[in-house]
Scaffold this motif. Structure first.
Motif, PDB file in Angstrom:
ATOM      1  N   SER A 153     -11.861  -2.137   1.951  1.00 32.42           N
ATOM      2  CA  SER A 153     -11.464  -0.918   2.644  1.00 32.42           C
ATOM      3  C   SER A 153     -11.132   0.132   1.603  1.00 32.42           C
ATOM      4  O   SER A 153     -11.005  -0.167   0.415  1.00 32.42           O
ATOM      5  CB  SER A 153     -10.271  -1.171   3.560  1.00 32.42           C
ATOM      6  OG  SER A 153      -9.132  -1.554   2.798  1.00 32.42           O
ATOM      7  N   THR A 154     -10.993   1.357   2.070  1.00 32.53           N
ATOM      8  CA  THR A 154     -10.663   2.449   1.144  1.00 32.53           C
ATOM      9  C   THR A 154      -9.474   3.229   1.673  1.00 32.53           C
ATOM     10  O   THR A 154      -9.268   3.297   2.896  1.00 32.53           O
ATOM     11  CB  THR A 154     -11.864   3.422   1.013  1.00 32.53           C
ATOM     12  OG1 THR A 154     -12.265   3.867   2.322  1.00 32.53           O
ATOM     13  CG2 THR A 154     -13.021   2.768   0.299  1.00 32.53           C
ATOM     14  N   CYS A 211     -12.637   8.287   4.707  1.00 37.36           N
ATOM     15  CA  CYS A 211     -11.324   7.743   4.375  1.00 37.36           C
ATOM     16  C   CYS A 211     -10.291   8.869   4.361  1.00 37.36           C
ATOM     17  O   CYS A 211     -10.302   9.710   3.472  1.00 37.36           O
ATOM     18  CB  CYS A 211     -11.430   7.069   3.008  1.00 37.36           C
ATOM     19  SG  CYS A 211      -9.886   6.793   2.176  1.00 37.36           S
ATOM     20  N   CYS A 246     -11.106   4.142   7.318  1.00 31.56           N
ATOM     21  CA  CYS A 246     -10.743   3.516   6.047  1.00 31.56           C
ATOM     22  C   CYS A 246     -10.972   2.003   6.086  1.00 31.56           C
ATOM     23  O   CYS A 246     -11.393   1.403   5.104  1.00 31.56           O
ATOM     24  CB  CYS A 246      -9.264   3.753   5.723  1.00 31.56           C
ATOM     25  SG  CYS A 246      -8.776   5.475   5.566  1.00 31.56           S
ATOM     26  N   GLU A 247     -10.672   1.414   7.232  1.00 34.83           N
ATOM     27  CA  GLU A 247     -10.662  -0.052   7.306  1.00 34.83           C
ATOM     28  C   GLU A 247     -12.016  -0.649   7.625  1.00 34.83           C
ATOM     29  O   GLU A 247     -12.368  -1.696   7.100  1.00 34.83           O
ATOM     30  CB  GLU A 247      -9.635  -0.514   8.354  1.00 34.83           C
ATOM     31  CG  GLU A 247      -8.217  -0.050   8.065  1.00 34.83           C
ATOM     32  CD  GLU A 247      -7.669  -0.591   6.751  1.00 34.83           C
ATOM     33  OE1 GLU A 247      -8.072  -1.686   6.336  1.00 34.83           O
ATOM     34  OE2 GLU A 247      -6.841   0.104   6.134  1.00 34.83           O
ATOM     35  N   ILE A 248     -12.781  -0.010   8.503  1.00 32.43           N
ATOM     36  CA  ILE A 248     -13.997  -0.695   8.960  1.00 32.43           C
ATOM     37  C   ILE A 248     -15.297  -0.082   8.442  1.00 32.43           C
ATOM     38  O   ILE A 248     -16.344  -0.689   8.571  1.00 32.43           O
ATOM     39  CB  ILE A 248     -14.069  -0.795  10.508  1.00 32.43           C
ATOM     40  CG1 ILE A 248     -14.460   0.549  11.140  1.00 32.43           C
ATOM     41  CG2 ILE A 248     -12.771  -1.313  11.078  1.00 32.43           C
ATOM     42  CD1 ILE A 248     -14.758   0.425  12.619  1.00 32.43           C
TER      43      ILE A 248
END
Lengths: 156, 135
Positions: B100-101, B59, A141-143
């Motif tokens: 970000s997701t 995600c 999700c972050e990178i």
């Protein structure tokens, strides 16, 4: 008609992402934290090699078929509630691939006797695993988007 | 340096980061006012608010976010929910500075961003932002 239905079912299976119990990756991250903490404490390449194999299977085959995943599915999951919301497998696989890269770098550092490279690479993988296990931090999700910006032309 | 000290530093810094991460996710925060039009979104805007979720295939939290926002948009009047793939909507990702997701933008009736949530939104945060009287 049966043939058309067979084609449709297989196409749907290919286009629908595989789902995973989200508690599995966190369990895996917990074991990973212990293994990599052991590596950092001992300075030994052996736990890093073990972890590298786990990451390779988890990232390039399936987290469900890697050793920690098999432990979770066979020993832990049957004892847990069946009430959970599945998540696509892509995120955990991506995180395993990142971990694989870290452990390869660490093993390379160990091979050439460069402890700093070894320690930094292990520390990064350890931090990511610890954050996932304790704080449910989602590395993908972050990178992922940041990585796309850096490596993908369409994001420039 | 002592191996135990290195381990302590790694876990200590990770803990501090983790606590910050946990506190920063899920809450509605004001942001620079991006504007997204109906042609940007390929869809009409909600008559009062539009919840726009940016997602990717990597995600893990996008699914629970989608479920929550769909529920809210169905329960609250005149609020629309849209989900965009951040990998294909590159221009919007850059304009809206999505890093970000999942990231959820809350747009008013003119498509102007009034706030955003990074991570899985807290239900009460979204509800308070869009319709304090309806739920």
């Amino acid at each position: 008609m049966q043939f058309l239905r067979w084609i449709f079912d297989h196409y749907s299976a290919l286009m629908t992402p595989e789902l995973i119990d989200p508690r599995g990756p966190r369990f895996t991250a917990g074991i990973t934290t212990i293994v990599l903490a052991t590596a950092l404490l001992s300075g030994s390449w052996i736990p890093v090699f073990v972890q590298c194999v786990q990451f390779a299977l988890g990232g390039f085959v399936s987290p469900k078929k890697a050793p920690y995943g098999l432990i979770y599915i066979n020993l832990i999951q049957p004892r847990l509630s069946k009430d959970f919301s599945s998540e696509p497998i892509n995120g955990p696989k991506f995180a395993q691939k990142v971990g694989f890269l870290c452990t390869v770098v660490a093993l390379g550092g160990s091979l050439i006797g460069n402890y700093v490279t070894f320690a930094i690479a292990v520390a990064f993988a350890l931090a990511a695993a610890f954050l996932n296990a304790v704080f449910n931090f989602c590395l993908g999700c972050e990178i992922y988007l940041i990585g796309q910006r850096v490596f993908s032309k369409k994001f420039r | 340096m002592n191996h135990l000290v290195i381990l302590g530093i790694v876990l200590g810094v990770s803990t501090i980061f983790g606590l910050w991460y946990r506190s920063s996710r899920g809450t509605v925060k004001p942001h620079s006012s991006t504007q997204l039009t109906e042609s940007d979104l390929n869809s009409p805007l909600g008559t009062r608010f539009t919840l726009v979720q940016f997602s990717t295939d990597f995600c893990s939290f996008c699914r629970p976010t989608r479920k929550l926002l769909e529920e809210i948009s169905q329960a609250v009047n005149d609020v629309k929910y849209l989900e965009l793939n951040a990998e294909t909507k590159v221009d919007l990702v850059k304009r809206a500075k999505i890093l970000s997701t999942p990231t959820t933008l809350i747009l008013d009736a003119n498509g102007i961003e009034i706030g955003r949530v990074i991570g899985v939104p807290k239900r009460d945060q979204i509800v308070d932002a869009i319709s304090p009287m309806d739920i």
